[in-house]
Design a protein around this motif. Structure first.
Motif, PDB file in Angstrom:
ATOM      1  N   LEU A 185      -0.502  -1.670  -0.998  1.00 38.57           N
ATOM      2  CA  LEU A 185       0.273  -2.857  -0.654  1.00 38.57           C
ATOM      3  C   LEU A 185       0.872  -3.558  -1.870  1.00 38.57           C
ATOM      4  N   ASP A 207       2.117  -2.204  -4.398  1.00 40.43           N
ATOM      5  CA  ASP A 207       3.334  -1.485  -4.775  1.00 40.43           C
ATOM      6  C   ASP A 207       4.479  -1.773  -3.795  1.00 40.43           C
ATOM      7  N   VAL A 208       4.127  -1.935  -2.520  1.00 42.92           N
ATOM      8  CA  VAL A 208       5.149  -2.334  -1.528  1.00 42.92           C
ATOM      9  C   VAL A 208       5.666  -3.728  -1.879  1.00 42.92           C
ATOM     10  N   TYR A 248       1.606  -0.078   5.830  1.00 43.53           N
ATOM     11  CA  TYR A 248       1.422   1.125   5.025  1.00 43.53           C
ATOM     12  C   TYR A 248       0.211   0.992   4.118  1.00 43.53           C
ATOM     13  N   ASP A 254       6.226  -4.369   7.326  1.00 45.77           N
ATOM     14  CA  ASP A 254       5.758  -3.066   6.873  1.00 45.77           C
ATOM     15  C   ASP A 254       4.289  -2.859   7.201  1.00 45.77           C
ATOM     16  N   THR A 271       9.397   3.067  -1.220  1.00 44.27           N
ATOM     17  CA  THR A 271       9.774   1.760  -0.675  1.00 44.27           C
ATOM     18  C   THR A 271      11.097   1.287  -1.285  1.00 44.27           C
ATOM     19  N   HIS A 300       7.749   1.585   8.120  1.00 45.18           N
ATOM     20  CA  HIS A 300       6.786   2.052   7.123  1.00 45.18           C
ATOM     21  C   HIS A 300       7.700   2.519   5.996  1.00 45.18           C
ATOM     22  N   ALA A 301       8.097   1.578   5.144  1.00 44.55           N
ATOM     23  CA  ALA A 301       9.246   1.797   4.262  1.00 44.55           C
ATOM     24  C   ALA A 301       9.116   3.063   3.413  1.00 44.55           C
ATOM     25  N   ALA A 302       7.924   3.290   2.851  1.00 47.65           N
ATOM     26  CA  ALA A 302       7.774   4.406   1.907  1.00 47.65           C
ATOM     27  C   ALA A 302       7.906   5.777   2.570  1.00 47.65           C
ATOM     28  N   VAL A 350       4.521   5.371  -3.466  1.00 43.06           N
ATOM     29  CA  VAL A 350       4.821   4.343  -2.466  1.00 43.06           C
ATOM     30  C   VAL A 350       5.855   3.354  -3.024  1.00 43.06           C
ATOM     31  N   TYR A 351       5.748   3.017  -4.302  1.00 45.67           N
ATOM     32  CA  TYR A 351       6.726   2.098  -4.899  1.00 45.67           C
ATOM     33  C   TYR A 351       8.143   2.679  -4.798  1.00 45.67           C
ATOM     34  N   ILE A 370       3.904  -7.810   4.865  1.00 46.46           N
ATOM     35  CA  ILE A 370       3.273  -6.558   4.439  1.00 46.46           C
ATOM     36  C   ILE A 370       1.846  -6.455   4.968  1.00 46.46           C
TER      37      ILE A 370
END
Ligand code: NI
Length: 411
Positions: free
Chosen positions: A121, A123-124, A118, A116, A99, A60-62, A95-96, A137
């Motif tokens: 999406l 922004d991911v 989250y 990922d 991430t 969950h990168a962010a 989130v951007y 994603i």
């Protein structure tokens, strides 16, 4: 381009050779002792090792935004008291930047792609595109009393907009069987069948999950769908064979499972039974690093705790590379003509790579992500000798700092 002068580990099971590697159109074109073609860009990588890139099959990168907020809490406190209330406050900008920081960390540690789950999406996906990293994603999907607040539709909308893009693969992300009703999981599976999207879900992470649902019900809902199950810690010896399915991948997250007190997945038994096991880091709020290289060594050591003959060097390497690529649906994980050019270049002029005769063992048992010199995705460098050619690092760090201040209400 031509990568010259390096040692090459083509795949988990191959030996190490002195080879040149030709890259073109995002693919590996050729390996051998090669001469540069007219106009070809040449990189001298003498004293380095080229190997297939790592893939992070569950994160969950962010959650870099929440790194270190809850290091010593039980799993339910960590999730319900600490993480979820903060996640309510997230917006797309946070989130951007969260991430992006995750992607800089992963790129510098040899990771070419990540799975990922989250929110926000777009922004991911924008972060992954800006970095030049591959991403599968998905939106974390949960429902309450049969209502999901439009989450599934939002996930499908994202998929419609991003399907077919070069580096981004959309999928569906039901959070877990304890946050999704069985009816809702059936709706998600139906949507996955209609669209051909892959699915990822947390399954049998904590021991108490066994009292809430039967994993067989969940697997039967997703029968025939490309499925990545994160954790799979609580499966018994007898149950493991039920995970042997063509389209099913386990994402093993050893650090997160230890840190949250959930235990150790029986991954060497899984591999013996033919289950496809990849590696994940989980989010930075439960690991706290996004280091697949570290997970690879830890995975091997944990299986050896009871039997030192288990989880050998080749199995560990395969989990971190080829199995991750397969889980993401990428034709990568091996340095062979026709495969995607996702590579890691490792600086092996270090004491812990001596003696060079046992280099493959050193990658798993004495090397570390700190030795990564460069990472290539789809034939392009995303990290090279300490630099990130595609991103403005200062701008990202500034944006990340701003996001943390807003998230914790300090500004
Ligand atoms: Ni997770």
């Amino acid at each position: 381009m031509l990568l010259k002068g390096a040692f090459v580990l083509k795949s988990a099971e191959s030996g190490i050779e002195r080879l040149d590697v030709r890259i073109g159109g995002g693919l590996i074109k050729d390996t051998g002792i090669l001469e540069p073609l007219e106009g070809e860009e040449v990189f001298d990588l003498s004293g380095k090792l080229i190997m297939p890139a790592f893939y992070n099959a569950h994160t969950h990168a962010a959650m870099t935004l929440m790194r270190g907020i809850s290091d010593d809490d039980p799993f339910d406190v960590w999730l319900f008291k600490k993480v979820l209330p903060l996640e309510e406050r997230l917006d797309g900008e946070m989130v951007y930047y969260g991430t992006m920081v995750a992607l800089m960390e992963m790129a510098s540690k040899g990771v070419a792609g990540f799975v990922d789950m989250y929110f926000f999406l777009d922004d991911v996906a924008k972060a992954a595109e800006d970095m030049g990293m591959r991403a599968l994603i998905t939106r974390g999907l949960v429902d309450e009393n049969g209502e999901d607040g439009g989450r599934l539709e939002e996930n499908l909308d994202f998929a419609r907009r991003w399907k077919g893009s070069e580096l981004i693969e959309p999928g569906l992300g039901p959070h877990a069987p304890y946050t999704c009703s069985l009816d809702y999981l059936k709706r998600i599976a139906e949507a996955a069948r209609d669209t051909g999207l892959p699915v990822t879900i947390h399954l049998y992470e904590a021991a108490w999950e066994r009292e809430r649902y039967d994993f067989r019900d969940i697997l039967s809902v997703f029968e025939g769908i490309h499925l990545i199950i994160a954790h799979a810690v609580q499966f018994t010896e007898e149950e493991i064979k039920e995970l042997t399915r063509e389209e099913l991948y386990v994402a093993h997250n050893p650090s997160s499972n230890l840190k949250l007190g959930n235990g150790v997945a029986k991954v060497s038994r899984m591999i013996e039974k033919g289950v496809k096991v990849s590696l994940g880091t989980d989010g930075a709020a439960s690991n706290n690093s996004l280091d697949v290289w570290h997970e690879m060594r830890l995975a091997a050591l944990l299986q050896k705790m009871e039997d030192p003959t288990k989880l050998g060097v080749e199995d560990a390497l395969r989990m971190a590379t080829e199995m991750g690529a397969e889980a993401m649906g990428i034709n990568g994980g091996r340095i062979e003509p026709g495969r995607v050019a996702d590579l890691v270049v490792v600086d092996i002029k270090k004491f812990h790579y001596m003696p060079p005769e046992n280099l493959k063992s050193h990658i798993v048992h004495s090397g570390s992500s700190g030795d990564v010199f460069a990472t290539m995705v789809n034939g392009k460098w995303i990290y090279f000798d300490g630099e990130f050619p595609n991103v403005d690092v200062d701008e990202i760090l500034e944006g990340f700092k701003r996001s943390v201040e807003r998230l914790y209400n300090r500004s």
